[in-house]
Write a protein that holds these residues in place. Structure first.
Motif, short mmCIF file in Angstrom:
data_model
loop_
_atom_site.label_atom_id
_atom_site.label_comp_id
_atom_site.label_asym_id
_atom_site.label_seq_id
_atom_site.Cartn_x
_atom_site.Cartn_y
_atom_site.Cartn_z
N GLY A 1 46.00 41.52 36.22
CA GLY A 1 44.78 40.92 36.78
C GLY A 1 44.21 39.85 35.88
O GLY A 1 43.73 38.81 36.35
N THR B 1 37.22 47.96 33.41
CA THR B 1 37.46 47.51 34.78
C THR B 1 36.15 47.05 35.43
O THR B 1 36.15 46.08 36.20
N GLY C 1 45.86 46.15 35.11
CA GLY C 1 44.64 45.47 34.66
C GLY C 1 44.96 44.17 33.95
O GLY C 1 44.29 43.15 34.16
N ASN D 1 35.49 43.51 34.21
CA ASN D 1 36.42 42.56 34.82
C ASN D 1 36.10 42.35 36.29
O ASN D 1 36.11 41.21 36.79
N ILE D 2 35.83 43.44 37.00
CA ILE D 2 35.53 43.34 38.43
C ILE D 2 34.25 42.55 38.66
O ILE D 2 34.18 41.68 39.53
N TYR E 1 42.43 44.35 39.47
CA TYR E 1 41.41 45.10 38.73
C TYR E 1 41.04 46.39 39.46
O TYR E 1 40.87 47.44 38.84
#
Length: 209
Positions: free
Chosen positions: A138, A167, A135, A170-171, A154
């Motif tokens: 990423g 996550t 992560g 972030n995604i 991610y």
């Protein structure tokens, strides 16, 4: 009474930011600091009952907070480093935490390639930390502008047990950015396939409608 409750909330946010930094989660730590600062300004500005009555609740817009570390801008790394150092001064760390925090330190120094290499080394030594480290790799790719790679990392972090809320944030951030840059709905549709009942589903559907 309201002031007491506000102070308790501030302490809780501060503790969460410290926990995030302790575990090397830079994005969550920095965003938490933004929320803490905004909340602190509200509390300081509400020094009398009249002001408290005028503004009974504090609503922090998630996009404003997330933009502190998002899109193509850069966060205030220097301020984040100072606060992080203070938070970690009296925290006892094990070997894994020490290495993760060293990798996180490289990230805050904007040595993204060095940070990536450090996290990759940690994965080899401590496979149980793979989700967390992938992560953060990423995050490094994101700051380097490699948004497709960031998304891949991610998703891999999600599949390796990294915190689901983190996550998802972030995604969604990188999917929304890819949509804005290309005009393609592919990334947004990918978010929807990963989180069919996610927190950003309304925004996602609006983008592809």
């Amino acid at each position: 009474m309201k002031k007491t409750v506000s102070v308790v909330i501030l302490l809780a946010i501060g503790a969460f930011a410290a926990y995030s930094f302790f575990n090397g989660n830079m994005v969550t730590g920095i965003v938490s600091l933004v929320v803490l600062i905004l909340a602190g300004l509200y509390v300081l500005g509400s020094s009398d009952d009249e002001k408290e009555d005028e503004k009974k609740t504090l609503n922090v817009d998630e996009n404003s907070a997330h933009s502190f570390v998002g899109s193509e801008g850069k966060p205030d790394f220097e301020q984040a480093k100072k606060i992080r150092e203070e938070m970690l001064k009296n925290v006892k760390q094990d070997d894994v935490s020490l290495e993760i925090n060293a990798a996180a330190g490289l990230m805050l120094n904007q040595d993204y390639e060095g940070s990536k290499r450090a996290y990759e080394s940690i994965i080899i030594k401590y496979p149980q930390s793979k989700g967390e480290c992938i992560g953060q790799i990423g995050v490094a790719e994101f700051f380097l502008g490699n948004y497709e790679k960031a998304l891949e990392n991610y998703i891999e972090a999600k599949n390796n047990g990294e915190d689901n809320n983190m996550t998802e944030d972030n995604i969604w951030e990188v999917c929304e950015l890819l949509h804005k840059k290309s005009g393609s709905s592919k990334a947004v549709e990918q978010y929807l396939s990963l989180y069919p009942a996610g927190r950003y589903i309304k925004k996602a559907n609006k983008l592809i409608s």
